[in-house]
Design a protein around this motif. Structure first.
Motif, PDB file in Angstrom:
ATOM      1  N   LEU A   8      -0.873  37.471  23.682  1.00 35.31           N
ATOM      2  CA  LEU A   8       0.392  36.809  24.000  1.00 35.31           C
ATOM      3  C   LEU A   8       0.167  35.616  24.922  1.00 35.31           C
ATOM      4  CD1 LEU A   8       2.729  39.895  24.549  1.00 35.31           C
ATOM      5  CD2 LEU A   8       2.888  38.208  22.710  1.00 35.31           C
ATOM      6  N   LEU A   9      -0.749  35.766  25.878  1.00 37.93           N
ATOM      7  CA  LEU A   9      -1.035  34.673  26.799  1.00 37.93           C
ATOM      8  C   LEU A   9      -1.687  33.507  26.065  1.00 37.93           C
ATOM      9  CD1 LEU A   9      -0.869  33.777  29.728  1.00 37.93           C
ATOM     10  CD2 LEU A   9      -3.102  34.824  30.125  1.00 37.93           C
ATOM     11  N   ASN A  10      -2.621  33.817  25.152  1.00 35.97           N
ATOM     12  CA  ASN A  10      -3.248  32.764  24.358  1.00 35.97           C
ATOM     13  C   ASN A  10      -2.216  32.055  23.489  1.00 35.97           C
ATOM     14  OD1 ASN A  10      -5.833  33.184  25.316  1.00 35.97           O
ATOM     15  ND2 ASN A  10      -6.323  34.709  23.752  1.00 35.97           N
ATOM     16  N   PHE A  11      -1.290  32.836  22.915  1.00 38.75           N
ATOM     17  CA  PHE A  11      -0.223  32.257  22.107  1.00 38.75           C
ATOM     18  C   PHE A  11       0.623  31.305  22.955  1.00 38.75           C
ATOM     19  CE2 PHE A  11       4.275  32.539  20.853  1.00 38.75           C
ATOM     20  CZ  PHE A  11       4.199  31.973  19.587  1.00 38.75           C
ATOM     21  N   ALA A  12       0.965  31.732  24.172  1.00 38.57           N
ATOM     22  CA  ALA A  12       1.778  30.899  25.059  1.00 38.57           C
ATOM     23  C   ALA A  12       1.059  29.598  25.398  1.00 38.57           C
ATOM     24  CB  ALA A  12       2.118  31.663  26.330  1.00 38.57           C
ATOM     25  N   HIS A  13      -0.254  29.685  25.624  1.00 37.34           N
ATOM     26  CA  HIS A  13      -1.046  28.481  25.917  1.00 37.34           C
ATOM     27  C   HIS A  13      -1.017  27.516  24.728  1.00 37.34           C
ATOM     28  CE1 HIS A  13      -2.775  29.041  29.839  1.00 37.34           C
ATOM     29  NE2 HIS A  13      -3.152  30.267  29.544  1.00 37.34           N
ATOM     30  N   ILE A  14      -1.225  28.055  23.522  1.00 38.03           N
ATOM     31  CA  ILE A  14      -1.257  27.218  22.325  1.00 38.03           C
ATOM     32  C   ILE A  14       0.096  26.549  22.097  1.00 38.03           C
ATOM     33  CG2 ILE A  14      -1.455  27.269  19.798  1.00 38.03           C
ATOM     34  CD1 ILE A  14      -3.506  29.586  20.200  1.00 38.03           C
ATOM     35  N   VAL A  15       1.167  27.343  22.204  1.00 37.03           N
ATOM     36  CA  VAL A  15       2.503  26.796  22.001  1.00 37.03           C
ATOM     37  C   VAL A  15       2.813  25.721  23.029  1.00 37.03           C
ATOM     38  CG1 VAL A  15       4.973  27.340  22.119  1.00 37.03           C
ATOM     39  CG2 VAL A  15       3.415  28.858  20.886  1.00 37.03           C
ATOM     40  N   SER A  16       2.497  26.016  24.290  1.00 39.80           N
ATOM     41  CA  SER A  16       2.775  25.065  25.362  1.00 39.80           C
ATOM     42  C   SER A  16       2.021  23.762  25.139  1.00 39.80           C
ATOM     43  CB  SER A  16       2.385  25.680  26.709  1.00 39.80           C
ATOM     44  OG  SER A  16       2.586  24.760  27.750  1.00 39.80           O
ATOM     45  N   HIS A  17       0.733  23.860  24.782  1.00 30.70           N
ATOM     46  CA  HIS A  17      -0.095  22.666  24.591  1.00 30.70           C
ATOM     47  C   HIS A  17       0.369  21.855  23.392  1.00 30.70           C
ATOM     48  CE1 HIS A  17      -3.555  20.410  22.975  1.00 30.70           C
ATOM     49  NE2 HIS A  17      -3.803  20.178  24.254  1.00 30.70           N
ATOM     50  N   ASN A  18       0.590  22.532  22.261  1.00 28.39           N
ATOM     51  CA  ASN A  18       0.960  21.813  21.042  1.00 28.39           C
ATOM     52  C   ASN A  18       2.350  21.190  21.149  1.00 28.39           C
ATOM     53  OD1 ASN A  18      -1.472  22.583  20.040  1.00 28.39           O
ATOM     54  ND2 ASN A  18      -0.692  24.067  18.563  1.00 28.39           N
ATOM     55  N   LEU A  19       3.293  21.935  21.705  1.00 24.98           N
ATOM     56  CA  LEU A  19       4.637  21.393  21.854  1.00 24.98           C
ATOM     57  C   LEU A  19       4.651  20.212  22.817  1.00 24.98           C
ATOM     58  CD1 LEU A  19       6.984  24.518  21.973  1.00 24.98           C
ATOM     59  CD2 LEU A  19       6.697  22.870  20.130  1.00 24.98           C
ATOM     60  N   ARG A  20       3.824  20.281  23.850  1.00 23.25           N
ATOM     61  CA  ARG A  20       3.764  19.174  24.801  1.00 23.25           C
ATOM     62  C   ARG A  20       3.270  17.904  24.124  1.00 23.25           C
ATOM     63  NH1 ARG A  20       1.398  21.731  28.536  1.00 23.25           N
ATOM     64  NH2 ARG A  20      -0.735  21.022  28.226  1.00 23.25           N
ATOM     65  N   SER A  21       2.316  18.046  23.195  1.00 19.15           N
ATOM     66  CA  SER A  21       1.801  16.886  22.462  1.00 19.15           C
ATOM     67  C   SER A  21       2.886  16.270  21.590  1.00 19.15           C
ATOM     68  CB  SER A  21       0.610  17.304  21.591  1.00 19.15           C
ATOM     69  OG  SER A  21      -0.451  17.783  22.390  1.00 19.15           O
ATOM     70  N   THR A  59      12.086  21.744  28.942  1.00 20.63           N
ATOM     71  CA  THR A  59      11.872  23.116  28.485  1.00 20.63           C
ATOM     72  C   THR A  59      10.389  23.432  28.359  1.00 20.63           C
ATOM     73  OG1 THR A  59      13.967  23.128  27.286  1.00 20.63           O
ATOM     74  CG2 THR A  59      12.320  24.756  26.620  1.00 20.63           C
ATOM     75  N   ILE A  60       9.624  22.504  27.818  1.00 25.38           N
ATOM     76  CA  ILE A  60       8.180  22.717  27.683  1.00 25.38           C
ATOM     77  C   ILE A  60       7.525  22.798  29.058  1.00 25.38           C
ATOM     78  CG2 ILE A  60       6.027  21.658  26.874  1.00 25.38           C
ATOM     79  CD1 ILE A  60       7.678  20.483  24.548  1.00 25.38           C
ATOM     80  N   GLY A  61       8.034  22.003  29.998  1.00 20.32           N
ATOM     81  CA  GLY A  61       7.529  22.087  31.370  1.00 20.32           C
ATOM     82  C   GLY A  61       7.755  23.466  31.964  1.00 20.32           C
ATOM     83  N   HIS A  62       8.940  24.042  31.704  1.00 17.50           N
ATOM     84  CA  HIS A  62       9.227  25.398  32.191  1.00 17.50           C
ATOM     85  C   HIS A  62       8.281  26.413  31.553  1.00 17.50           C
ATOM     86  CE1 HIS A  62      13.640  24.000  32.977  1.00 17.50           C
ATOM     87  NE2 HIS A  62      12.819  23.629  33.941  1.00 17.50           N
ATOM     88  N   LEU A  63       8.077  26.289  30.247  1.00 19.10           N
ATOM     89  CA  LEU A  63       7.184  27.205  29.540  1.00 19.10           C
ATOM     90  C   LEU A  63       5.771  27.117  30.094  1.00 19.10           C
ATOM     91  CD1 LEU A  63       6.483  29.149  27.233  1.00 19.10           C
ATOM     92  CD2 LEU A  63       6.253  27.166  25.730  1.00 19.10           C
ATOM     93  N   ASN A  64       5.318  25.898  30.324  1.00 15.44           N
ATOM     94  CA  ASN A  64       3.968  25.698  30.851  1.00 15.44           C
ATOM     95  C   ASN A  64       3.831  26.288  32.247  1.00 15.44           C
ATOM     96  OD1 ASN A  64       1.292  24.434  30.516  1.00 15.44           O
ATOM     97  ND2 ASN A  64       1.942  23.156  32.229  1.00 15.44           N
ATOM     98  N   GLU A  65       4.880  26.116  33.070  1.00 19.15           N
ATOM     99  CA  GLU A  65       4.832  26.649  34.435  1.00 19.15           C
ATOM    100  C   GLU A  65       4.756  28.168  34.429  1.00 19.15           C
ATOM    101  OE1 GLU A  65       7.245  26.115  38.662  1.00 19.15           O
ATOM    102  OE2 GLU A  65       7.772  24.925  36.912  1.00 19.15           O
ATOM    103  N   VAL A  66       5.550  28.796  33.565  1.00 15.79           N
ATOM    104  CA  VAL A  66       5.517  30.256  33.465  1.00 15.79           C
ATOM    105  C   VAL A  66       4.156  30.727  32.964  1.00 15.79           C
ATOM    106  CG1 VAL A  66       6.511  32.252  32.274  1.00 15.79           C
ATOM    107  CG2 VAL A  66       7.997  30.459  33.147  1.00 15.79           C
ATOM    108  N   THR A  67       3.584  30.010  32.013  1.00 17.87           N
ATOM    109  CA  THR A  67       2.259  30.365  31.496  1.00 17.87           C
ATOM    110  C   THR A  67       1.212  30.304  32.595  1.00 17.87           C
ATOM    111  OG1 THR A  67       2.834  29.459  29.320  1.00 17.87           O
ATOM    112  CG2 THR A  67       0.507  29.799  29.772  1.00 17.87           C
ATOM    113  N   LEU A  68       1.270  29.272  33.425  1.00 15.94           N
ATOM    114  CA  LEU A  68       0.326  29.135  34.524  1.00 15.94           C
ATOM    115  C   LEU A  68       0.481  30.270  35.527  1.00 15.94           C
ATOM    116  CD1 LEU A  68       0.482  25.282  35.179  1.00 15.94           C
ATOM    117  CD2 LEU A  68      -1.396  26.567  34.148  1.00 15.94           C
ATOM    118  N   ILE A  69       1.730  30.684  35.776  1.00 15.62           N
ATOM    119  CA  ILE A  69       1.973  31.785  36.703  1.00 15.62           C
ATOM    120  C   ILE A  69       1.288  33.050  36.213  1.00 15.62           C
ATOM    121  CG2 ILE A  69       3.760  33.335  37.621  1.00 15.62           C
ATOM    122  CD1 ILE A  69       5.653  30.913  37.618  1.00 15.62           C
ATOM    123  N   GLN A  70       1.364  33.303  34.894  1.00 15.49           N
ATOM    124  CA  GLN A  70       0.810  34.530  34.344  1.00 15.49           C
ATOM    125  C   GLN A  70      -0.717  34.590  34.451  1.00 15.49           C
ATOM    126  OE1 GLN A  70       2.869  36.933  33.642  1.00 15.49           O
ATOM    127  NE2 GLN A  70       4.533  35.517  34.106  1.00 15.49           N
TER     128      GLN A  70
END
Length: 228
Positions: A8-21, A59-70
């Motif tokens: 799940l964490l890897n998925f969150a990283h991928i989603v966050s990175h790709n959506l940010r691009s 929204t992507i910034g929020h997702l990325n921040e939560v991912t970093l917290i985890q």
């Protein structure tokens, strides 16, 4: 469960990175359109596209921040002076205090130390102070009081205000939910408490809340105690 959490964490990283691009590309194209085709910005849909782009970026910034917290581990915590971070946070909300004609009463103990990540501790205190001033009661000057107590293995930071309060019977179960709002304040986004709760829990702590609608709110933030 551990393997599932990793996936799940890897998925969150991928989603966050790709959506940010994609978001950055979307925003860049809108900027280029404004420079190269100025007339296009006069179309009634252009500002809506810009707003949609900004919302997506936020929204992507929020997702990325939560991912970093985890990804924070308890082994990465530092010994920090709680009073120092409280003092710094109060200095950072001076403008809000003056605008609201409010008062912050800081009676936290001077010699209390906690185990935390510096950026998280700063963010946690700042968010609670900002919320206390933002959601002040319209009929009285805001007063925010900060106190500390030690209940090993925790230090309890209590942030008490006399603001508009929260109906916990109605909203308590979803108080810390993502994008949940309980007041009609124009700046309410429903992300601050969600991120703050995640930060506190990543530090090995917890949050408790007491509130009465129209009378104010008290948050108790439990942080890991560190000996002097």
């Amino acid at each position: 469960v551990e393997e599932q959490n990793k996936r799940l964490l890897n998925f969150a990283h991928i989603v966050s990175h790709n959506l940010r691009s994609h978001s950055s590309n979307f925003s860049l194209m809108l900027d280029l359109m404004k420079l190269q085709i100025p007339r296009a910005t006069e179309n009634e849909y252009y500002p809506l596209l810009v707003q949609a782009s900004n919302n997506l970026k936020e929204t992507i910034g929020h997702l990325n921040e939560v991912t970093l917290i985890q990804t924070t581990t308890l082994e990465n915590l530092s010994r920090l002076s709680l009073k120092t971070y409280i003092t710094n946070a109060i200095a950072n909300v001076t403008g809000l205090v003056e605008e609201a004609n409010g008062t912050i009463v800081n009676i936290a103990n001077d010699d209390v130390f906690v185990k935390a990540v510096p950026a998280y501790l700063d963010s946690i205190i700042l968010n609670f102070l900002s919320n206390s001033l933002k959601y002040r009661h319209p009929d009285r000057k805001p007063i925010v009081t900060l106190t500390t107590a030690i209940e090993k293995p925790f230090v309890i930071l209590k942030v008490e205000d006399n603001g508009i309060g929260i109906d916990l019977k109605r909203h308590g179960a979803k108080l810390f939910g993502m994008y949940k709002t309980f007041h009609h304040h124009q700046d309410a986004r429903g992300i601050g408490l969600f991120i703050t709760k995640n930060q506190v829990e990543a530090l090995g702590g917890k949050i408790e809340v007491e509130s009465k609608l129209g009378a104010g709110t008290t948050f108790k933030i439990y942080l890991q105690y560190e000996k002097n």
